[in-house]
Design an enzyme around this catalytic site. Structure first.
Site, short mmCIF file in Angstrom:
data_model
loop_
_atom_site.label_atom_id
_atom_site.label_comp_id
_atom_site.label_asym_id
_atom_site.label_seq_id
_atom_site.Cartn_x
_atom_site.Cartn_y
_atom_site.Cartn_z
N TYR A 157 13.60 -5.27 54.90
CA TYR A 157 12.42 -4.84 54.14
C TYR A 157 11.14 -5.39 54.78
O TYR A 157 10.16 -4.68 54.96
CB TYR A 157 12.57 -5.32 52.70
N1 LIG Z 1 6.69 -2.74 42.49
C1 LIG Z 1 6.08 -3.75 43.11
O1 LIG Z 1 5.75 -4.79 42.52
C2 LIG Z 1 5.75 -3.60 44.57
C3 LIG Z 1 5.40 -4.75 45.29
C4 LIG Z 1 5.09 -4.62 46.64
C5 LIG Z 1 5.11 -3.38 47.26
N2 LIG Z 1 5.45 -2.28 46.52
C6 LIG Z 1 5.47 -0.96 47.20
O2 LIG Z 1 4.75 -0.02 46.42
C7 LIG Z 1 5.41 1.26 46.48
C8 LIG Z 1 5.76 1.71 45.06
O3 LIG Z 1 6.52 0.70 44.43
P1 LIG Z 1 7.45 1.00 43.17
O4 LIG Z 1 8.05 -0.29 42.77
O5 LIG Z 1 6.69 1.81 42.16
O6 LIG Z 1 8.54 1.93 43.86
P2 LIG Z 1 10.05 2.18 43.39
O7 LIG Z 1 10.20 2.10 41.93
O8 LIG Z 1 10.91 1.33 44.25
O9 LIG Z 1 10.19 3.72 43.76
C9 LIG Z 1 10.17 4.10 45.06
C10 LIG Z 1 10.24 5.61 45.10
O10 LIG Z 1 10.35 5.97 46.48
C11 LIG Z 1 11.24 7.03 46.57
N3 LIG Z 1 11.85 7.06 47.90
C12 LIG Z 1 12.53 6.04 48.50
N4 LIG Z 1 12.95 6.44 49.72
C13 LIG Z 1 12.52 7.72 49.89
C14 LIG Z 1 12.65 8.67 50.91
N5 LIG Z 1 13.34 8.41 52.03
N6 LIG Z 1 12.10 9.89 50.73
C15 LIG Z 1 11.42 10.17 49.61
N7 LIG Z 1 11.26 9.33 48.60
C16 LIG Z 1 11.81 8.11 48.73
C17 LIG Z 1 12.27 6.81 45.49
O11 LIG Z 1 12.83 8.05 45.13
P3 LIG Z 1 14.30 8.15 44.45
O12 LIG Z 1 14.35 7.11 43.38
O13 LIG Z 1 14.36 9.52 43.94
O14 LIG Z 1 15.27 7.85 45.53
C18 LIG Z 1 11.43 6.20 44.36
O15 LIG Z 1 10.94 7.22 43.52
C19 LIG Z 1 6.64 1.07 47.37
O16 LIG Z 1 6.32 1.46 48.68
C20 LIG Z 1 6.89 -0.42 47.29
O17 LIG Z 1 7.56 -0.93 48.42
C21 LIG Z 1 5.77 -2.37 45.20
#
Ligand SMILES: NC(=O)c1ccc[n+]([C@@H]2O[C@H](COP(=O)([O-])OP(=O)(O)OC[C@H]3O[C@@H](n4cnc5c(N)ncnc54)[C@H](OP(=O)(O)O)[C@@H]3O)[C@@H](O)[C@H]2O)c1
Length: 250
Positions: A157
């Site tokens: 990651y």
């Molecule tokens: N949440 C946090 O606190 C946090 C912290 C640091 C960084 N981030 C970053 O912020 C972004 C959003 O975070 P989040 O927590 O809301 O995300 P999340 O809940 O992990 O959801 C990620 C989404 O990305 C989609 N996805 C993953 N691989 C994919 C692919 N190959 N093609 C198309 N779609 C894909 C998934 O779709 P499916 O479920 O349908 O597979 C899911 O809807 C991410 O990039 C994450 O790394 C989040």
């Protein structure tokens, strides 16, 4: 820059839930029409689409696995076919899973690179080149503070998110002056389902502000980077001071 009377158009990858949903709603409220991408979760995308429509946006849905280059290009083609323009791309798709250095499978390692790095790279490249030829555009990718200060136990990651930062900075050079390319690096915003509560608390205590952020904090930062047209090639932490704090939170 948009033609007089036309609404600006934004595409958001994985826009159906959590942080993606907050970004879509913020863009809709800011006057964008939105192309809402999802991979598997059709019901949540319908809810988000409805929220965006209520905020005044025209909404188009598009399904695809963006780690596959042809599917990322198909998303760009969908936007162009309907709107003939693209003002903003938010590369939000990602996945979070540990890969401790002593034991991880090739499958998980590759999936982390595919879902975090390649899913951003293929859309950013495809949209970015098209925006450059259009003469304007803004790309915002979701990185993580882990790109700058790696999490122990998350080798794949961390590498993938550091790759997103390298991608953003390279494309900012390659696509200037027409296209701006930036990243937001969230800290603890929303923990994955099932993330142990004691670990959540420990992560929160390691921020200077002693609290988790909200998806809306990230959405605000995305909007700022879309609006401020003298900012390119930056990584904006939205992390409650997590980067600055030591591991004990001070
Ligand atoms: N949440 C946090 O606190 C946090 C912290 C640091 C960084 N981030 C970053 O912020 C972004 C959003 O975070 P989040 O927590 O809301 O995300 P999340 O809940 O992990 O959801 C990620 C989404 O990305 C989609 N996805 C993953 N691989 C994919 C692919 N190959 N093609 C198309 N779609 C894909 C998934 O779709 P499916 O479920 O349908 O597979 C899911 O809807 C991410 O990039 C994450 O790394 C989040």
């Amino acid at each position: 820059m948009t033609t007089l009377g036309m609404k600006p158009v934004a595409a958001v990858t994985a826009g159906g839930e959590r942080i993606g949903q907050a970004i879509v709603v913020a863009l809709a409220r800011a006057g964008y029409d939105v192309v809402l991408h999802y991979r598997t979760k059709r019901p949540t995308i319908e809810t988000t689409a409805e929220l965006a429509r209520r905020a005044g946006a025209e909404v188009l849905l598009h399904q695809g696995d963006l780690s596959v280059r042809a599917q990322a290009e198909a998303l760009r083609e969908t936007v162009v076919r309907r709107f003939q323009r693209i003002d903003v791309l938010v590369a939000n798709a990602g996945a979070f899973e540990g890969t401790p250095v002593d034991h991880f499978s090739d499958e998980i390692f590759q999936r982390m690179l595919q879902d975090n790095l390649f899913s951003a790279l293929w859309v950013a490249r495809s949209f970015g080149v098209w925006m450059r030829d259009q003469g304007s555009g803004s790309i915002v990718a979701l990185a993580d503070v882990a790109a700058l200060r790696p999490w122990k136990g998350y080798l794949a990651y961390n590498i993938a998110k550091a790759g997103v930062v390298a991608m953003v900075r390279t494309l900012a050079k390659e696509l200037a002056p027409a296209v701006r390319v930036n990243a937001v690096a969230p800290g603890p915003i929303l923990f994955p389902p099932g993330f142990p509560v004691d670990q959540q608390q420990r992560e929160i205590e390691r921020t200077l502000l002693r609290r988790a952020g909200a998806p809306e904090h990230v959405a605000e930062a995305v909007l700022f980077l879309c609006r401020n047209d003298y900012v390119t090639g930056v990584v904006l932490p939205v992390d409650g001071g997590r980067l600055l704090a030591g591991d004990d939170g001070y």
